[in-house]
Enzyme design. Sequence first.
Site, mmCIF file in Angstrom:
data_model
loop_
_atom_site.group_PDB
_atom_site.id
_atom_site.type_symbol
_atom_site.label_atom_id
_atom_site.label_comp_id
_atom_site.label_asym_id
_atom_site.label_seq_id
_atom_site.Cartn_x
_atom_site.Cartn_y
_atom_site.Cartn_z
ATOM 1 N N LYS A 151 0.852 -1.194 0.000
ATOM 2 C CA LYS A 151 0.000 0.000 0.000
ATOM 3 C C LYS A 151 0.883 1.238 0.000
ATOM 4 C CE LYS A 151 -4.391 1.084 0.086
ATOM 5 N NZ LYS A 151 -5.481 0.352 -0.592
ATOM 6 N N GLY A 209 -21.438 6.234 1.650
ATOM 7 C CA GLY A 209 -20.374 6.625 0.717
ATOM 8 C C GLY A 209 -20.768 6.343 -0.721
ATOM 9 N N GLY A 216 -19.002 7.201 -3.636
ATOM 10 C CA GLY A 216 -17.897 7.493 -4.549
ATOM 11 C C GLY A 216 -17.960 6.551 -5.736
#
Length: 345
Positions: free
Chosen positions: A77, A176, A178
């Site tokens: 990550k 959310g 998105g």
Amino acid sequence: MTVRLPDDCEQLLLVRDRAARATALICVHDTRLGPAHGGIRRWAYRSSDEALADVVALARAMTFKCALAEVPAGGGKAVLIDHDGLDRRGAYELVGRTVERLEGRFFTGPDVNTTADDLDVVAEQTRFVATGRDDGGSGGPGDLAAATAQGVFAAMRALCRELATEPAGLHVVVQGLGAVGMDLVRRLHAANARVSVHDVIASRVDQAVRQYGATALPESDVLTTPCDVFAPCALGSVLTRDVVDQLPARGVCGAANNIFAGEAAALRCHERGIVAVPDFIANAGALIAGATFHLRGERVDAARIDRVGETAAAVLQRAAAERRPPSELALELARERVERGPAQV
Ligand code: NAI
């Protein structure tokens, strides 16, 4: 800040570009199954320690996600510490340069607050990035967020079977809206589910209401509105023990990483009889699409993403039979696969 490499991590890079006022961290957690894969998160962390804890937790989850998705890749990550004075272009150039230095040990792509434009900047510095742009041709892995939404939806179908119900008529609260959350709402609407939504960006809520007949929820009601399935598609750690104590849902299935704020919350969820699909199973679609393109040079087909649902079903069924939290079983299976090495994947 004292940086210590956590015992289970292979590599941690902490880099800074003074001119861009940018600090980035990259964690390569485990490459025993293949090169590490993981997106870039840009977030206003309150401290470097907080960013460090997040990058390690997210990279670790990627390792387990790869193992259970049967993708020959490992976990990694990148995080960028956001702040008012950040030179955004310079910051993504820094990440790109650092990824290139890893010479393919780490392959990156989108995550929260990293757009296709940001990834184009990264791609100026390194080959080891999936931009997520769906150019309609073979120039990339396709729309990664749509792949994630498809996987979450497949996992939700598996959850429905476990709850002895079906998507039609299901009431889902989506937190959310998105790239992933909105596409999930679209799929749920097409399957005749009833959807209630919240996002901190009002225009996204308006779009879900207008296009998909969703019901808008005020922020205060997101975690207290009775529903069949709660779908966290904003950020992780939404399910604290206290939240789980009150959560009026029969199941949990969403795209957000690390949805439980600790093991106690996951255990409480299980005790309350709420069936939670492990997040790293449900949200593997982008990884499968990105890794297939990167490792094999081809676009993934829809059936491969739908296998997320089969994995979810197998884990939910076995967890129910063994009366264990699905997340605990999934982690155990993932760790076993990583230990056995690539031949088994
Ligand atoms: P995004 O950044 O496009 O969307 C996140 C949305 O959540 C935004 O609309 C934002 O306004 C909203 N939001 C933020 N805080 C909120 C709050 N407190 N309440 C309600 N809404 C809030 O991110 P994307 O790509 O849709 O990803 C969603 C989640 O899924 C993230 O946690 C991400 O890490 C995870 N994920 C995404 C993948 C992908 O392919 N994009 C792959 C795997 C996981």
